[in-house]
Design an enzyme around this catalytic site. Sequence first.
Site: not given
Length: 279
Positions: A120, A181, A208, A229-230
């Site tokens: 990535k 995030g 986002g 993720n976040s």
Amino acid sequence: MADPSAVTAPATAPPVSDALVIGGRSFRSRLMTGTGKYPSLQAMQASLESSGCEIVTVAVRRVQTQAAGHEGLMEAIDWSRIWMLPNTAGCATAEEAVRVARLGRELAKLAGQEDNTFVKLEVIPDPKHLLPDPIGTLEAAEQLVKEGFTVLPYINADPLLAWRLEQVGCATVMPLGSPIGSGQGIRNAANIALIIENATVPVVVDAGIGVPSEAAQAMEMGAAALLINSAIALAGDPPAMARAMAMACEAGRSARQAGRLPIRAEASASSPLQGRVGS
């Protein structure tokens, strides 16, 4: 390298007939997740399990330096079941990103994935807004493709840049929905729709997304996959949110394939007018 408690992919997953194909490799799950920001390794393990993900991104620099929250990370995941996606987080230039990508390939080998060439690609020189550098990303992508990497570049929702990256040989393009995030959702819907319309490689919406409804929205738009993720790691109950995101991803994909009803300017009765009582 994996310990007995290491997370593994669950048995339940979408059918292989609707596989996500990246760089010639097939995956049943269209939800990718991360390994950072979790309150504990145990929370991360439980979240990966409930998400059903088959691709997990790992920050190469943080793992190598044993940064806080990353101690024991490599041993906590069963790499025989989950595909590693090394990322170049923390790189501000194309040169840095290329060096870290090479280290990521070696990290994957240490995990037993000898044929893993995935990376990535992140080139982010601005520590405040964390927006990717389009020029540096393109430069690094060109070099990494030449070196045989399967490149998944993280980019702004720029249709022309997405096209250029596809032309140089990237395996996907990964436009951000909104800043990393931020949990702001899909703020670039028009541009992401253009990228999806013109791409011949999988479009992975990355960054986002804050809630499952936004995950479903991205998939309904035609995204091939999501990287979240976040929104999972920082949720009150990360494993529960991971499962909710997985269900939203599947629902959005099914809705896209089913085809929505046309949007009309006027109401359209759902029941026939003939045969009404009193008519």
